[in-house]
Design a protein around this motif. Structure first.
Motif, PDB file in Angstrom:
ATOM      1  N   ALA A 167      40.724  39.565  35.302  1.00  0.00           N
ATOM      2  CA  ALA A 167      40.617  40.877  35.939  1.00  0.00           C
ATOM      3  C   ALA A 167      41.939  41.273  36.600  1.00  0.00           C
ATOM      4  O   ALA A 167      42.439  42.388  36.413  1.00  0.00           O
ATOM      5  CB  ALA A 167      39.498  40.853  36.979  1.00  0.00           C
ATOM      6  N   ARG A 190      41.181  29.640  40.891  1.00  0.00           N
ATOM      7  CA  ARG A 190      39.928  28.896  40.744  1.00  0.00           C
ATOM      8  C   ARG A 190      40.139  27.402  40.502  1.00  0.00           C
ATOM      9  O   ARG A 190      39.411  26.563  41.029  1.00  0.00           O
ATOM     10  CB  ARG A 190      39.096  29.491  39.600  1.00  0.00           C
ATOM     11  CG  ARG A 190      37.747  28.836  39.422  1.00  0.00           C
ATOM     12  CD  ARG A 190      36.816  29.604  38.496  1.00  0.00           C
ATOM     13  NE  ARG A 190      36.722  31.018  38.788  1.00  0.00           N
ATOM     14  CZ  ARG A 190      36.038  31.546  39.803  1.00  0.00           C
ATOM     15  NH1 ARG A 190      35.356  30.753  40.606  1.00  0.00           N
ATOM     16  NH2 ARG A 190      36.031  32.834  40.011  1.00  0.00           N
ATOM     17  N   ASN A 227      28.910  34.814  31.705  1.00  0.00           N
ATOM     18  CA  ASN A 227      28.065  35.759  32.452  1.00  0.00           C
ATOM     19  C   ASN A 227      27.838  37.037  31.649  1.00  0.00           C
ATOM     20  O   ASN A 227      28.511  38.038  31.856  1.00  0.00           O
ATOM     21  CB  ASN A 227      28.736  36.111  33.781  1.00  0.00           C
ATOM     22  CG  ASN A 227      28.764  34.931  34.730  1.00  0.00           C
ATOM     23  OD1 ASN A 227      27.805  34.166  34.813  1.00  0.00           O
ATOM     24  ND2 ASN A 227      29.876  34.765  35.419  1.00  0.00           N
ATOM     25  N   ALA A 248      42.818  33.390  29.356  1.00  0.00           N
ATOM     26  CA  ALA A 248      42.336  34.504  30.190  1.00  0.00           C
ATOM     27  C   ALA A 248      43.493  35.427  30.560  1.00  0.00           C
ATOM     28  O   ALA A 248      43.348  36.650  30.594  1.00  0.00           O
ATOM     29  CB  ALA A 248      41.642  33.964  31.441  1.00  0.00           C
TER      30      ALA A 248
HETATM   31  C1  FAD Z   1      37.713  22.962  38.949  1.00  0.00           C
HETATM   32  C2  FAD Z   1      38.267  23.753  37.813  1.00  0.00           C
HETATM   33  C3  FAD Z   1      39.460  23.350  37.217  1.00  0.00           C
HETATM   34  C4  FAD Z   1      40.001  24.071  36.153  1.00  0.00           C
HETATM   35  N1  FAD Z   1      41.172  23.637  35.613  1.00  0.00           N
HETATM   36  C5  FAD Z   1      41.700  24.330  34.586  1.00  0.00           C
HETATM   37  C6  FAD Z   1      42.928  23.901  33.995  1.00  0.00           C
HETATM   38  O1  FAD Z   1      43.535  22.899  34.403  1.00  0.00           O
HETATM   39  N2  FAD Z   1      43.426  24.609  32.939  1.00  0.00           N
HETATM   40  C7  FAD Z   1      42.789  25.725  32.454  1.00  0.00           C
HETATM   41  O2  FAD Z   1      43.281  26.347  31.513  1.00  0.00           O
HETATM   42  N3  FAD Z   1      41.638  26.150  33.015  1.00  0.00           N
HETATM   43  C8  FAD Z   1      41.077  25.485  34.048  1.00  0.00           C
HETATM   44  N4  FAD Z   1      39.889  25.919  34.590  1.00  0.00           N
HETATM   45  C9  FAD Z   1      39.239  27.102  33.982  1.00  0.00           C
HETATM   46  C10 FAD Z   1      39.807  28.398  34.531  1.00  0.00           C
HETATM   47  O3  FAD Z   1      39.713  28.396  35.928  1.00  0.00           O
HETATM   48  C11 FAD Z   1      39.069  29.576  33.902  1.00  0.00           C
HETATM   49  O4  FAD Z   1      39.372  29.592  32.527  1.00  0.00           O
HETATM   50  C12 FAD Z   1      39.457  30.915  34.505  1.00  0.00           C
HETATM   51  O5  FAD Z   1      39.180  30.953  35.881  1.00  0.00           O
HETATM   52  C13 FAD Z   1      38.747  32.071  33.808  1.00  0.00           C
HETATM   53  O6  FAD Z   1      39.030  33.267  34.466  1.00  0.00           O
HETATM   54  P1  FAD Z   1      38.122  34.570  34.346  1.00  0.00           P
HETATM   55  O7  FAD Z   1      38.890  35.636  35.040  1.00  0.00           O
HETATM   56  O8  FAD Z   1      37.731  34.794  32.946  1.00  0.00           O
HETATM   57  O9  FAD Z   1      36.736  34.270  35.081  1.00  0.00           O
HETATM   58  P2  FAD Z   1      36.282  33.480  36.365  1.00  0.00           P
HETATM   59  O10 FAD Z   1      37.410  32.752  36.989  1.00  0.00           O
HETATM   60  O11 FAD Z   1      35.067  32.738  35.991  1.00  0.00           O
HETATM   61  O12 FAD Z   1      35.885  34.639  37.380  1.00  0.00           O
HETATM   62  C14 FAD Z   1      34.906  35.589  37.131  1.00  0.00           C
HETATM   63  C15 FAD Z   1      34.605  36.341  38.412  1.00  0.00           C
HETATM   64  O13 FAD Z   1      33.668  37.386  38.154  1.00  0.00           O
HETATM   65  C16 FAD Z   1      32.610  37.357  39.112  1.00  0.00           C
HETATM   66  N5  FAD Z   1      31.403  37.921  38.506  1.00  0.00           N
HETATM   67  C17 FAD Z   1      30.591  37.332  37.600  1.00  0.00           C
HETATM   68  N6  FAD Z   1      29.582  38.171  37.263  1.00  0.00           N
HETATM   69  C18 FAD Z   1      29.775  39.305  37.959  1.00  0.00           C
HETATM   70  C19 FAD Z   1      29.065  40.542  38.033  1.00  0.00           C
HETATM   71  N7  FAD Z   1      27.984  40.764  37.304  1.00  0.00           N
HETATM   72  N8  FAD Z   1      29.535  41.489  38.867  1.00  0.00           N
HETATM   73  C20 FAD Z   1      30.643  41.276  39.600  1.00  0.00           C
HETATM   74  N9  FAD Z   1      31.368  40.144  39.567  1.00  0.00           N
HETATM   75  C21 FAD Z   1      30.927  39.165  38.757  1.00  0.00           C
HETATM   76  C22 FAD Z   1      32.505  35.872  39.424  1.00  0.00           C
HETATM   77  O14 FAD Z   1      31.850  35.653  40.657  1.00  0.00           O
HETATM   78  C23 FAD Z   1      33.968  35.452  39.470  1.00  0.00           C
HETATM   79  O15 FAD Z   1      34.549  35.728  40.696  1.00  0.00           O
HETATM   80  C24 FAD Z   1      39.339  25.227  35.675  1.00  0.00           C
HETATM   81  C25 FAD Z   1      38.156  25.654  36.287  1.00  0.00           C
HETATM   82  C26 FAD Z   1      37.618  24.938  37.342  1.00  0.00           C
HETATM   83  C27 FAD Z   1      36.356  25.432  37.986  1.00  0.00           C
END
Ligand code: FAD
Lengths: 405, 163
Positions: free
Chosen positions: A12, A41, A239, A293
């Motif tokens: 985002a 995260r 989600n 992402a």
């Molecule tokens: C402990 C841990 C370690 C990690 N280590 C690595 C790593 O070393 N290397 C790597 O590549 N990746 C790693 N990851 C994965 C990485 O963090 C994710 O790939 C990344 O955060 C994805 O980003 P995103 O923006 O798609 O979604 P997310 O980070 O999942 O965020 C989505 C957001 O949207 C919000 N949301 C969901 N539904 C709704 C809704 N209906 N309305 C409003 N808001 C909503 C959620 O609450 C959240 O805040 C790790 C993850 C974790 C948890």
């Protein structure tokens, strides 16, 4: 132009920054169910052992610093693509011209007896991490269910607080998606030396509880492991529920084209809620990686700003981390299942290297210990470079590093 | 923007650039000298590498890519682009996950195992000219203004993907 972005994490924010830079006239609204400020995260394991404070894992620049961005601490519960509005949990409809779906994924909560007891947590966001951090006061024993990367990272952090940790993994080895048998064994051994107990080929059958409070975990094998705290790290799912009836096509996750547009015009998607096509294995999988992402968020941001862009070739397995003091980088096809592939390995002390070829193409690799120049070789994998006569020299170059250490 | 331009055919493989790089990145209260560099408990890591190229020795150095893969993959907000356009790393934000090493197609980000942080070229922000360029006796390393170069040469210098 009214831009609406659902989600407040890396996909985002990356898209938002691209739109801000390219469309000075843009009005931007962000809907996220986690409160600001936004954070990295992957760093939440460091909150548990207090090696990082909340401030230290925040994005240094917050999207809400820009006055053109209106932030709604709310949850999107539906998308009406004919009226071009999204519905929020608070009740208000929010109209959009262009919509980005970047809602990521959520922890899976296994449906086993006792899972609702106090002391049982899933752990993917800041809120949960702070609850677990508080619960660690006076905690002596913990069980982490799930020995993939996030589970092991959490287990290590718990261990650093002095808690005795047991990890349970249903696969025959820990780190099933980033390690082969050899690397996983080496990692398990190192973690074992640090006092961590690891049970593979096993999983949680029941959370044992007294007066509604967790006291341990009964495994499928029949073993019982006492615990004051149970972390469920068994995986995530995208989600996508709120997209029911929206017309946005999903399979394993949201489907998009190379420009990150969904099946519905003016609706884009990015990040962990998107299904990608792996450039090496040819499989359709859920992304689940930070860098992917970022690429998707950036590409969506450009196209939403009216500038044509496409995503680079994706790898679904592309990981780097350090566990028990041992760095590991792996990428591409790391579990070759057919005779079609040739595998080369070399080991020297704590260092181990593996290269997997499909004829003259490097398709997968694992570097454990010495990770020098890993990116150079991963670049060959990602871009499917035919090495021809250079193959032998490449193998020599990669493996000879170990003999000179 | 001025970038370091490598003219491989001028490189003799003397490694003066590597030494100057280490000296410039020595953490001392006094003047940075070779003596100060080697007497460190943990001698500074070099941030460029003289390697065997196709035709001979050549320095391999960070290109401060326009679409820097190390920034994309950095999961902790440590790697960033500074106001001059150079790709740098905030030490205190680095968690030693080595995602940047995984990402860099040129292999120029390295692991400092003792400090548990990634190390890369910062283009010597406190110097008028980066130490490796000043030190190079054969002018194999030079500072050039990319904006003055024709488009094709620019592309060669900076990893630029089509957007
Ligand atoms: C402990 C841990 C370690 C990690 N280590 C690595 C790593 O070393 N290397 C790597 O590549 N990746 C790693 N990851 C994965 C990485 O963090 C994710 O790939 C990344 O955060 C994805 O980003 P995103 O923006 O798609 O979604 P997310 O980070 O999942 O965020 C989505 C957001 O949207 C919000 N949301 C969901 N539904 C709704 C809704 N209906 N309305 C409003 N808001 C909503 C959620 O609450 C959240 O805040 C790790 C993850 C974790 C948890």
């Amino acid at each position: 132009m009214q831009y609406v972005i659902v989600g407040g994490s890396i996909a985002a924010i990356t898209a938002l920054n691209v739109i801000r830079a390219n469309r000075p006239d843009a009005k931007m609204q962000m809907v996220a169910d986690e409160a600001v400020p936004f954070y990295y995260r992957a760093l939440i394991p460091f909150l548990l052992d207090k090696s990082r404070t909340v401030d230290e894992i925040l994005f240094t620049e917050q999207p809400t610093d820009d006055k053109r961005v209106k932030f709604h601490h709310d949850r999107c519960v539906g998308v009406d693509s004919t009226q071009k509005v999204i519905r929020l949990e608070s009740g208000n409809p929010l109209p959009y011209d262009k919509l980005l779906l970047a809602a990521g994924s959520s922890s899976v909560r296994p449906d086993i007896p006792g899972v609702g007891s106090t002391g049982v947590y899933t752990l993917r966001n800041m809120d949960e991490a702070l609850k677990v951090r508080d619960a660690l006061e006076g905690c002596g024993k913990a069980v982490v269910v799930g020995g993939a990367l996030a589970g092991i990272k959490m287990a290590e952090s718990l261990q650093r607080t002095g808690v005795h940790v047991t990890v349970v993994e249903q696969f025959p080895r820990i780190l099933p998606f980033i390690a082969d048998t050899e690397t996983a064994q080496r990692m398990s051994q190192k973690l074992g030396q640090e006092g961590m107990a690891i049970h593979t080929n096993d999983s949680a059958a029941e959370i044992l509880a007294t007066d509604g409070k967790a006291t341990g975990v009964r495994l499928v094998s029949g073993k019982t492991i006492p615990a004051d705290l149970v972390l469920l790290m068994v995986g995530v799912r995208p989600n996508v529920e709120f997209l029911a009836g929206s017309g946005v096509d999903t399979d394993l996750a949201v489907l998009t084209d190379q420009e990150m547009q969904t099946s519905v015009p003016d609706i884009y998607a990015a990040g962990d809620m998107v299904q990608i096509h792996d450039a090496v294995t040819g499989e359709d999988v859920i992304s689940g990686l930070w860098g992917n992402a970022v690429h998707m968020g950036r590409t969506a941001g450009f196209n939403m700003s009216g500038i044509k862009a496409v995503v680079p070739p994706f790898l679904s397995s592309f990981n780097s981390t350090e566990i028990a003091g041992l760095p590991i980088i792996s990428a591409g096809l790391i579990h070759p299942q057919s005779e079609q592939y040739t595998v080369y390995t070399e080991a020297q002390g704590e260092n181990y290297r593996k290269l997997i070829f499909d004829k003259d193409r490097l398709v997968g690799m694992i570097f454990l210990g010495d990770i020098t120049k890993a990116g150079v070789y991963i670049n060959l994998i990602r871009n499917r470079i035919a090495l021809g006569e250079r193959k032998d020299a490449l193998i020599r170059e990669v493996m000879s590093v170990l003999s000179t250490l | 923007m001025e970038v370091i331009y490598v003219q491989a055919d001028r490189c003799l493989g003397c490694k003066t650039c590597e030494i100057e790089c280490r000296i410039a990145h020595t953490d001392t209260d006094t003047e940075n000298t070779l003596f100060a560099a080697v007497s460190q408990l943990r001698p500074p890591k070099r941030r460029l590498f003289v390697e065997q190229g196709e035709k001979g020795k050549t320095p391999v150095i960070c290109r401060h890519c326009e679409e820097a893969p190390c920034i994309v993959e950095c999961i902790s907000g440590s790697i960033y682009r500074d106001e001059q356009g150079f790709v740098r790393r905030k030490k205190e934000r680095c968690i030693g996950c080595w995602s940047c090493i995984m990402a860099c197609p040129f292999g120029v980000v390295v692991r400092d195992a003792e400090a548990h942080i990634a190390v890369k070229c910062d283009h010597c922000p406190d110097l008028d000219t980066p130490a490796c360029v000043t030190g190079c006796p054969t002018k194999a390393l030079q500072l050039v203004d990319v904006d003055s170069l024709p488009q094709e040469r620019r592309k060669e210098l900076l990893l630029k993907k089509e957007v």
